[in-house]
Design an enzyme around this catalytic site. Structure first.
Site, PDB file in Angstrom:
ATOM      1  N   ASP A  87      37.667  45.516  46.210  1.00  0.00           N
ATOM      2  CA  ASP A  87      38.166  44.311  45.555  1.00  0.00           C
ATOM      3  C   ASP A  87      37.807  43.104  46.429  1.00  0.00           C
ATOM      4  OD1 ASP A  87      40.076  43.292  43.318  1.00  0.00           O
ATOM      5  OD2 ASP A  87      40.786  42.291  45.152  1.00  0.00           O
ATOM      6  N   ILE A  88      37.295  42.036  45.796  1.00  0.00           N
ATOM      7  CA  ILE A  88      37.012  40.807  46.538  1.00  0.00           C
ATOM      8  C   ILE A  88      38.336  40.098  46.816  1.00  0.00           C
ATOM      9  CG2 ILE A  88      35.869  38.562  46.472  1.00  0.00           C
ATOM     10  CD1 ILE A  88      33.685  39.798  44.784  1.00  0.00           C
ATOM     11  N   GLU A 115      36.577  41.425  39.538  1.00  0.00           N
ATOM     12  CA  GLU A 115      36.054  41.327  40.893  1.00  0.00           C
ATOM     13  C   GLU A 115      36.090  42.661  41.607  1.00  0.00           C
ATOM     14  OE1 GLU A 115      40.475  40.166  41.296  1.00  0.00           O
ATOM     15  OE2 GLU A 115      38.878  40.161  39.783  1.00  0.00           O
TER      16      GLU A 115
END
Length: 401
Positions: A259-260, A307
């Protein structure tokens, strides 16, 4: 060579010639067959051609020796050399050899007809007509060559009949007329055969190209249906199909959920276009971690959604998976994508990674392993982000500077 199905049917001019692309394709598919056929027909033609040596005993007694020398000593050896050359030269030269060989075969009986003074020598004129029929119908000169050959043959026949000494004036008209009739008949037959050959090939080619285009469209659609449009990575659909098979066998598998960090703040600060650009840059980086086909371990990188990204690695254990996850974390931080919306003191884009493992020899449900990786991802986030964490039983999580 490329050719499209559209417009293939029009690639034929009035001389029944293909355009360059289609002609090259036809030659690649049928050139060897054409060369072998020409060679065989030349050899068979020589047998019948030399049978006329026996008729010369009766028709050409005054120049019998000359006729035998001409057929056996000139036309036959030259034809054998040409037959040997036919499969060894370029296509255009192959057809030229066939054309010029038939010119020589035609000139010989017309010359003998013109030279003889024998009472029955006039009948030799019919031999020349058979040569033209042979060239146009059995040897099947290409129509453009057959047309030129037939016109030239008629001109030579008119010249021979018109200049032969002692020929009955009535025969000076009748013989060329008979010759022209035979020429026209054989040329028309040649046109019909060539039209059938060329148009049938174009129909077959058009159908084949249409089939190839449909297959390519299916492959392209399948590729698009398995590819995320924004990042170019495999999409969730392809990920689900692949992992279903990978998790069901007994090979070791490591699943990394990525996950960003603070991506919503990134979008809120810089806008969605910059957010899309960020996703594309991170995805391009991830693509460099996927080795080429045939290398070990098997690695799949995919966009999970939003994301979130996923890596799936086969034939790796906890240590290899941890090193891989650490490398991803360092690499994303290292490309230094500015993130002005963060309030945790880190001014660049980073990622958090959760790692779940399926040991070798085990099988597990896909959903269960994804759930483990997801829980490890949240563990990494709770512990400060910009790091990875292993699922319970996989070892300690580790921060990455």
């Amino acid at each position: 060579m490329t050719a499209s199905a559209s417009g293939v049917g029009s690639r034929l001019d009035w001389l029944l010639r293909f355009d360059d692309d289609v002609d090259a394709r036809y030659e690649a598919e049928h050139g060897a067959e054409r060369a072998a056929g020409l060679r065989q027909i030349v050899l068979i033609g020589l047998i019948f051609y030399n049978i006329y040596n026996f008729t010369s005993i009766t028709l050409l007694p005054d120049i019998f020796e000359l006729s035998v020398i001409a057929r056996l000593g000139v036309v036959t050896p030259v034809s054998l050399v040409l037959a040997w050359l036919i499969p060894r030269v370029a296509p255009v030269n192959r057809e030229r050899i066939a054309f010029h060989g038939m010119v020589g075969a035609l000139v010989m009986p017309l010359l003998l007809f013109w030279l003889t003074d024998a009472p029955l020598g006039t009948y030799t004129f019919g031999e020349a007509i058979l040569v033209v029929v042979y060239a146009n119908m059995l040897l099947a000169l290409r129509f453009r060559a057959a047309l030129a050959y037939t016109v030239m043959a008629c001109a030579l026949a008119v010249l021979a009949a018109g200049t032969k000494a002692g020929l009955d004036p009535a025969l000076r008209v009748a013989l060329p007329l008979q010759f022209a009739t035979g020429c026209a008949f054989s040329l028309y037959a040649n046109y019909r055969m060539e039209a059938l050959r060329t148009r049938e090939y174009l129909r077959t080619l058009s159908a084949r190209l249409a089939s190839e285009a449909e297959a390519e469209a299916r492959r392209r659609y399948q590729g698009l249906s398995h590819t995320d449009a924004l990042t170019g990575l495999p999409n969730r659909r392809f990920l689900d199909q692949t992992t279903e098979a990978w998790f069901a066998d007994e090979r070791a598998v490591a699943l990394l959920m990525i996950d960003i960090d603070h991506f919503k703040l990134f979008n809120d600060t810089l806008g969605h276009p910059e957010g899309d650009a960020c996703l594309s840059r991170v995805a391009a980086l991830f693509a460099t971690f996927v080795p080429g086909p045939g290398t070990a371990p098997d690695v799949l990188a995919a966009r999970f959604g939003g994301e979130e990204f996923t890596f799936v690695l086969r034939d790796v254990g906890a240590l290899e998976a941890a090193r891989f996850a650490a490398g991803l974390v360092r690499a994303v931080e290292g490309i230094r994508i500015a993130h002005p919306g963060r309030t945790d003191g880190i001014a660049v884009v980073t990622i958090s990674v959760g790692v779940a493992l399926k040991p070798e020899g085990d099988t597990c449900a896909r959903a269960a392993l994804f759930d483990e990786a997801d829980q490890a991802l949240y563990q990494a986030k709770r512990r400060g982000r910009n790091r990875y964490a292993l699922a319970d039983g996989g070892g300690k999580e580790a921060a990455v500077a």
